[in-house]
Design an enzyme around this catalytic site. Structure first.
Site, short mmCIF file in Angstrom:
data_model
loop_
_atom_site.label_atom_id
_atom_site.label_comp_id
_atom_site.label_asym_id
_atom_site.label_seq_id
_atom_site.Cartn_x
_atom_site.Cartn_y
_atom_site.Cartn_z
N HIS A 71 0.84 -1.21 0.00
CA HIS A 71 0.00 0.00 0.00
C HIS A 71 0.88 1.26 0.00
O HIS A 71 0.57 2.24 -0.68
CB HIS A 71 -0.88 0.05 1.25
CG HIS A 71 -1.83 -1.11 1.40
ND1 HIS A 71 -1.66 -2.07 2.35
CD2 HIS A 71 -2.96 -1.44 0.73
CE1 HIS A 71 -2.64 -2.96 2.28
NE2 HIS A 71 -3.45 -2.59 1.30
N GLN A 122 -0.81 -3.76 -9.14
CA GLN A 122 -0.80 -4.85 -10.13
C GLN A 122 -0.96 -6.20 -9.45
O GLN A 122 -1.25 -7.20 -10.10
CB GLN A 122 0.50 -4.81 -10.93
CG GLN A 122 0.53 -3.67 -11.92
CD GLN A 122 1.91 -3.44 -12.53
OE1 GLN A 122 2.82 -4.26 -12.39
NE2 GLN A 122 2.06 -2.32 -13.20
#
Ligand code: AMP
Length: 319
Positions: free
Chosen positions: A62, A183
């Site tokens: 994150h 991704q």
């Protein structure tokens, strides 16, 4: 996914280690966004706003999204909301880690301006939505096959967050919007790109590469539920993808038999799928390159169950 994103430098270096404004309602979020955008655009020009949607329990994966968004935008909003609609397993929803205070500390260090951490009724004021988004055929394969409804629920919350993290109509500043996704969740990323295209959201979807441990395990908020033995066994995911990637780079045939054998040797890991797909559409590319060299582009998509933790990962081949 393979295309790079443009690096745009924000006008002023963001202030780090300043507590972000934590808000819980759509009205507070709109007011805070307008205020920050107006301040950022004091030169008379427009301003940029980056949104990073998360479910909290923040880790370096994150943080990488947040750092990229911080670098590229004047105003940075991070949302933290554990969205029940995308959990097909109630037990998984209940035990999902919730660590708001620690998350806000991380976001202060990362220079976030606003943290949007709404209660459920703020996101779903009418209860479960009557009008739903359907992730279609793409949303019912791979992760969707094992987690029915997951992607419809994910689209529901992302569609709302993209709306809520926009300036109110009263905002005098022209705004460029960007939203950041990892991704790591390749199927989610393809679906969000379709959401934005199909529903004409004025938002650039920016993708950020997978962050892994030094030995290759993709970071995930659920990894904390793995025992050390399970985490060690789970490395077979990275090892097998890397092995296939090596074959692709050497333009060798991509045979799969030994992948299955390597998973079979790890009794703690139950392989769900190991597929080669088109990176843009996720249409399966048959391993038709068993005898002929692999020359194209592809994305390996993998999912496995380790104890009660589902792990997903992926790796691009040929680019
Ligand atoms: P989550 O909190 O799991 O919903 O994830 C929020 C965002 O962080 C999603 O866009 C994820 O794809 C991204 N993300 C999660 N793990 C990683 C990772 N290991 N590397 C890069 N991005 C990640």
């Amino acid at each position: 996914m393979r295309r790079g994103y443009t690096v745009l430098v924000s006008k002023e270096a963001p202030e780090r280690n300043r507590q972000p404004l934590v808000v819980g309602t759509a009205a507070e979020l709109a007011a805070a966004i307008e205020e920050r955008l107006v301040a950022a655009a004091s030169s008379g020009s427009g301003a940029t706003l980056g949104l990073v949607p998360t479910m909290g329990a923040l880790h370096s994966g994150h943080e990488s999204l947040v750092a990229t968004a911080r670098e590229q935008n004047d105003v940075l909003v991070v949302s933290i909301f554990v969205n029940e609609l995308q959990f097909n397993d109630t037990a998984d929803f209940k035990r999902y880690p919730r660590t708001l205070d620690a998350d806000v500390e991380i976001l202060a260090r990362a220079g976030a301006d606003i943290v949007f951490a709404p209660p459920v009724h703020e996101i779903y004021p009418g209860g479960r939505p009557l009008v739903k988004l359907d992730s279609g055929e793409l949303g019912s394969k791979f992760e969707g096959a094992s987690r029915p409804g997951h992607f419809d629920g994910m689209l529901a919350v992302v569609a709302k967050l993209l709306h809520l993290a926009m300036a109110p109509a009263s905002c005098p500043v022209p705004v460029k919007y960007r939203a950041y996704f990892g991704q790591k969740d390749a199927q989610q990323l393809v679906l969000i790109n379709r959401l934005v295209k199909d529903l004409n959201y004025p938002v650039d979807v920016c993708s950020v590469p997978i962050i892994r441990t030094a030995d290759g395990l993709a970071l995930s908020s659920r990894n904390q539920f793995l025992t050390p033995e399970q985490a060690e066994a789970a490395l077979v995911i990275y090892r097998t993808m890397d092995m296939i990637k090596g074959r692709a780079e050497n333009h060798e045939p991509l045979f799969m038999d030994d992948v299955v054998e390597l998973f079979d040797r790890e009794p703690l890991v139950e392989l769900d799928y190991f597929e080669l797909v088109d990176p843009d559409t996720l249409v399966e590319l048959a391993f038709n390159c068993r005898e002929t060299p692999f020359t194209g582009e592809g994305l390996l998509l993998v999912a496995a169950q380790v104890g009660n933790v589902r792990l997903i990962d992926n790796m691009p081949l040929g680019y």
